[in-house]
Design a protein around this motif. Structure first.
Motif, PDB file in Angstrom:
ATOM      1  N   VAL A  38      -9.185  41.498  -7.687  1.00  0.00           N
ATOM      2  CA  VAL A  38      -9.253  40.460  -8.714  1.00  0.00           C
ATOM      3  C   VAL A  38      -7.996  39.598  -8.686  1.00  0.00           C
ATOM      4  O   VAL A  38      -8.074  38.364  -8.747  1.00  0.00           O
ATOM      5  N   PHE A  39      -6.814  40.210  -8.585  1.00  0.00           N
ATOM      6  CA  PHE A  39      -5.580  39.425  -8.526  1.00  0.00           C
ATOM      7  C   PHE A  39      -5.553  38.540  -7.287  1.00  0.00           C
ATOM      8  O   PHE A  39      -5.135  37.387  -7.338  1.00  0.00           O
ATOM      9  N   PHE A  40      -6.001  39.061  -6.168  1.00  0.00           N
ATOM     10  CA  PHE A  40      -6.034  38.268  -4.936  1.00  0.00           C
ATOM     11  C   PHE A  40      -6.949  37.056  -5.098  1.00  0.00           C
ATOM     12  O   PHE A  40      -6.600  35.944  -4.715  1.00  0.00           O
ATOM     13  N   LEU A  41      -8.131  37.257  -5.673  1.00  0.00           N
ATOM     14  CA  LEU A  41      -9.067  36.147  -5.856  1.00  0.00           C
ATOM     15  C   LEU A  41      -8.538  35.121  -6.839  1.00  0.00           C
ATOM     16  O   LEU A  41      -8.721  33.919  -6.650  1.00  0.00           O
ATOM     17  N   LEU A  42      -7.862  35.553  -7.885  1.00  0.00           N
ATOM     18  CA  LEU A  42      -7.284  34.612  -8.844  1.00  0.00           C
ATOM     19  C   LEU A  42      -6.189  33.769  -8.210  1.00  0.00           C
ATOM     20  O   LEU A  42      -6.122  32.554  -8.424  1.00  0.00           O
ATOM     21  N   VAL A  43      -5.344  34.387  -7.427  1.00  0.00           N
ATOM     22  CA  VAL A  43      -4.246  33.651  -6.793  1.00  0.00           C
ATOM     23  C   VAL A  43      -4.770  32.712  -5.715  1.00  0.00           C
ATOM     24  O   VAL A  43      -4.346  31.560  -5.629  1.00  0.00           O
ATOM     25  N   SER A  44      -5.708  33.161  -4.914  1.00  0.00           N
ATOM     26  CA  SER A  44      -6.176  32.337  -3.796  1.00  0.00           C
ATOM     27  C   SER A  44      -7.095  31.207  -4.238  1.00  0.00           C
ATOM     28  O   SER A  44      -7.200  30.195  -3.551  1.00  0.00           O
ATOM     29  N   SER A  45      -7.752  31.323  -5.370  1.00  0.00           N
ATOM     30  CA  SER A  45      -8.652  30.259  -5.802  1.00  0.00           C
ATOM     31  C   SER A  45      -7.981  29.292  -6.770  1.00  0.00           C
ATOM     32  O   SER A  45      -8.634  28.402  -7.287  1.00  0.00           O
TER      33      SER A  45
END
Length: 168
Positions: A38-45
């Motif tokens: 979830v953190f990865f998707l929030l940062v990358s998007s």
């Protein structure tokens, strides 16, 4: 003694129950993985970035605006690409004297007809971002702009590398 009276099938079943009776799912590690995901998707998007191409050297700019998600036309030294799909060769286009690039017009019309990009209202111009090498000839750029206007892609933005503003 109790096991001696049981049949072979009963022994197997009791052994199976004993082995699988205490089986459980460890959710802690699964939750850790999903939290990281979830953190990865929030940062990358968080922001939209233009595709990186080694064939294109973008001009420098001090603009502060972040690019929006639009149709991207890339112009390299050898080809014109729409969303990464090769549409035409630049050498052939420089030879021709037509003001409109028919292959580019056909691709833009296709994307409009399939509603891949752009507004449905024809009175509102569609948005396009042109990613062109800083050394492309102006004649080629003029043909691309004319083709975009012809197909109602009138909100045209040029991609550039952001540089620091001079304070002084």
């Amino acid at each position: 003694m109790k096991n001696a009276k049981l049949s072979a099938r009963s022994k197997r079943m009791s052994n199976f129950e004993g082995l699988h009776k205490h089986a459980g799912l460890n959710l802690v590690s699964l939750m850790d993985i999903f939290t990281i995901l979830v953190f990865f998707l929030l940062v990358s998007s968080g922001s939209q970035q233009l595709p990186n191409s080694k064939d294109i050297t973008l001009p420098a700019s001090v603009a502060d605006k972040v690019p929006k998600e639009t149709l991207i036309i890339s112009i390299t030294a050898s080809a014109i690409l729409v969303q990464g799909k090769k549409v035409a060769d630049t050498a052939d286009l420089m030879q021709g004297d037509s003001a409109i690039i028919s292959a580019l017009e056909k691709e833009l019309d296709f994307r409009t007809a399939n509603r891949l990009y752009g507004e449905q209202d024809k009175s509102i111009g569609r948005a396009v971002t042109i990613m062109g090498d800083e050394n492309i000839p102006y004649q080629l750029l003029r043909k691309i702009l004319a083709t975009c206007r012809q197909t109602n892609y009138t909100k045209i933005a040029f991609a550039a590398v952001q540089t620091a503003k001079n304070k002084g």
